[in-house]
Design an enzyme around this catalytic site. Structure first.
Site, PDB file in Angstrom:
ATOM      1  N   GLY A   5     -58.299  16.619 -56.977  1.00  0.00           N
ATOM      2  CA  GLY A   5     -58.924  16.113 -55.763  1.00  0.00           C
ATOM      3  C   GLY A   5     -59.483  14.718 -55.987  1.00  0.00           C
ATOM      4  N   GLY A   6     -60.779  14.640 -56.248  1.00  0.00           N
ATOM      5  CA  GLY A   6     -61.474  13.356 -56.354  1.00  0.00           C
ATOM      6  C   GLY A   6     -60.792  12.335 -57.255  1.00  0.00           C
ATOM      7  N   GLY A  54     -64.931  19.965 -56.831  1.00  0.00           N
ATOM      8  CA  GLY A  54     -65.861  18.905 -56.460  1.00  0.00           C
ATOM      9  C   GLY A  54     -67.243  19.048 -57.060  1.00  0.00           C
ATOM     10  N   HIS A  82     -55.410  26.164 -49.311  1.00  0.00           N
ATOM     11  CA  HIS A  82     -56.524  25.560 -50.049  1.00  0.00           C
ATOM     12  C   HIS A  82     -57.816  26.264 -49.643  1.00  0.00           C
ATOM     13  CE1 HIS A  82     -59.442  22.730 -51.563  1.00  0.00           C
ATOM     14  NE2 HIS A  82     -58.485  22.246 -52.339  1.00  0.00           N
ATOM     15  N   SER A  93     -62.261  19.987 -60.452  1.00  0.00           N
ATOM     16  CA  SER A  93     -62.953  19.037 -61.336  1.00  0.00           C
ATOM     17  C   SER A  93     -62.114  18.602 -62.530  1.00  0.00           C
ATOM     18  CB  SER A  93     -64.300  19.603 -61.795  1.00  0.00           C
ATOM     19  OG  SER A  93     -65.166  19.785 -60.679  1.00  0.00           O
ATOM     20  N   GLU A  98     -57.392  27.419 -58.267  1.00  0.00           N
ATOM     21  CA  GLU A  98     -58.563  26.559 -58.089  1.00  0.00           C
ATOM     22  C   GLU A  98     -59.798  27.423 -57.847  1.00  0.00           C
ATOM     23  OE1 GLU A  98     -57.336  22.359 -56.601  1.00  0.00           O
ATOM     24  OE2 GLU A  98     -57.636  23.641 -54.863  1.00  0.00           O
ATOM     25  N   ASN A 109     -54.513  15.700 -54.267  1.00  0.00           N
ATOM     26  CA  ASN A 109     -54.907  16.119 -52.917  1.00  0.00           C
ATOM     27  C   ASN A 109     -56.010  15.174 -52.447  1.00  0.00           C
ATOM     28  OD1 ASN A 109     -55.804  17.369 -50.616  1.00  0.00           O
ATOM     29  ND2 ASN A 109     -56.600  19.199 -51.655  1.00  0.00           N
ATOM     30  N   TRP A 110     -55.652  14.271 -51.533  1.00  0.00           N
ATOM     31  CA  TRP A 110     -56.645  13.291 -51.074  1.00  0.00           C
ATOM     32  C   TRP A 110     -57.636  13.885 -50.086  1.00  0.00           C
ATOM     33  CZ3 TRP A 110     -54.154   7.723 -50.299  1.00  0.00           C
ATOM     34  CH2 TRP A 110     -53.716   7.254 -51.552  1.00  0.00           C
ATOM     35  N   LYS A 111     -57.357  15.117 -49.611  1.00  0.00           N
ATOM     36  CA  LYS A 111     -58.246  15.762 -48.629  1.00  0.00           C
ATOM     37  C   LYS A 111     -58.477  14.814 -47.443  1.00  0.00           C
ATOM     38  CE  LYS A 111     -60.136  18.492 -52.381  1.00  0.00           C
ATOM     39  NZ  LYS A 111     -61.233  19.269 -52.923  1.00  0.00           N
TER      40      LYS A 111
HETATM   41  P1  13P Z   1     -61.695  18.106 -57.254  1.00  0.00           P
HETATM   42  O1  13P Z   1     -60.671  17.629 -58.258  1.00  0.00           O
HETATM   43  O2  13P Z   1     -62.333  16.986 -56.498  1.00  0.00           O
HETATM   44  O3  13P Z   1     -62.662  19.068 -57.857  1.00  0.00           O
HETATM   45  O4  13P Z   1     -60.877  18.929 -56.136  1.00  0.00           O
HETATM   46  C1  13P Z   1     -59.988  19.910 -56.538  1.00  0.00           C
HETATM   47  C2  13P Z   1     -59.204  20.331 -55.362  1.00  0.00           C
HETATM   48  O5  13P Z   1     -59.703  21.007 -54.472  1.00  0.00           O
HETATM   49  C3  13P Z   1     -57.801  19.889 -55.275  1.00  0.00           C
HETATM   50  O6  13P Z   1     -57.125  20.575 -54.271  1.00  0.00           O
END
Ligand code: 13P
Length: 250
Positions: free
Chosen positions: A233-234, A172, A96, A212, A166, A9-11
């Protein structure tokens, strides 16, 4: 029996230049890994169309991060599941916690969006997760079970829905629940699914962990019996990190 899925998920991150990372992922996803692990990358919508082109033939599916519940109409700035499918998406993340928080999305909204996604023949990645206060109050299992029950669309099956657990406080932050807490939650989600969609479908539905996930902690989490992949995410912004997580799932 359940093929793991690693979803990125690149957000609200990524410019056209970021597609070089997607190309790197495609190069690092040989047939042997493809046979063991499914991959989907959800870039921002601005990159959907070029991402589909750049992932073509690689086996990496491209997804979106949200959609409107309606097919079309007077909804300025919104995008329908049909439009995302038309642009080449195979999956859409719905519910999300950042959407639930920033846009006041309710379980009913999430359910309607998930229904729109599966009606287009795509996979709905339905996100659930408790806040820190809810976990500290001992309510995590109950909160997540209620979210699962209220967010699942009619006709949810293992072939069209993926659950992503999640914990809000793990996103994050570099924090994760204990391995025991993740195992307990995933088993409980599967039990809830069993009551909602029947034991057979529940046994086949993929339940991802997100929050994370990094190359360093992926294996320990992904080795758990009821963890069928990760929503990242990250660490999904860099091919080297994302593919290390994919390897850990294989
Ligand atoms: P992180 O991996 O950056 O913690 O984000 C998780 C997330 O929200 C994926 O949708």
């Amino acid at each position: 029996m359940r093929k793991p899925l690693v979803a990125g998920n690149w957000k609200m991150n990524g410019m056209r230049a970021s597609l070089i990372e997607l190309a790197g992922m495609a190069r690092a996803y040989p047939a042997a890994l493809r046979a063991k692990v499914d991959l989907v990358v959800c870039p921002p919508v601005t990159l959907l169309f070029p991402a589909v082109a750049s992932a073509l033939g690689s086996g990496i599916a491209i997804g979106a991060q949200d959609c409107h519940a309606k097919t079309s109409g007077a909804h300025t700035g919104d995008l329908s599941a049909a439009m995302l499918f038309d642009a080449g998406a195979n999956a859409v993340i719905v519910g999300h916690s950042e959407r639930r928080a920033d846009h006041a999305e309710t379980d009913a909204d999430v359910k309607a969006k998930a229904a729109a996604v599966i009606a287009e023949g795509m996979t709905a990645i339905v996100c659930v997760g408790e806040t820190r206060a809810e976990r500290e109050a001992g309510k995590a299992l109950a909160v997540v079970s209620a979210q699962v029950r209220a967010s699942l669309p009619e006709g949810a099956k293992a072939s069209n829905v993926v659950i992503a657990y999640e914990p809000v406080w793990a996103i994050g932050t570099g924090l994760t629940p204990t391995i025991q807490d993740i195992a307990e939650m995933h088993a409980d989600i599967r039990a809830t699914l069993g009551r909602e969609i029947g034991k057979d479908q529940a046994a086949q539905m993929r339940i991802l962990y997100g929050g994370s996930v990094k190359p360093q902690n992926a294996k320990e989490i992904l080795d758990l019996a009821d963890v069928d992949g990760a929503l990242v995410g990250g660490a999904s912004l860099k091919a080297v990190d994302f593919m290390a997580i994919a390897e850990a799932a294989g």
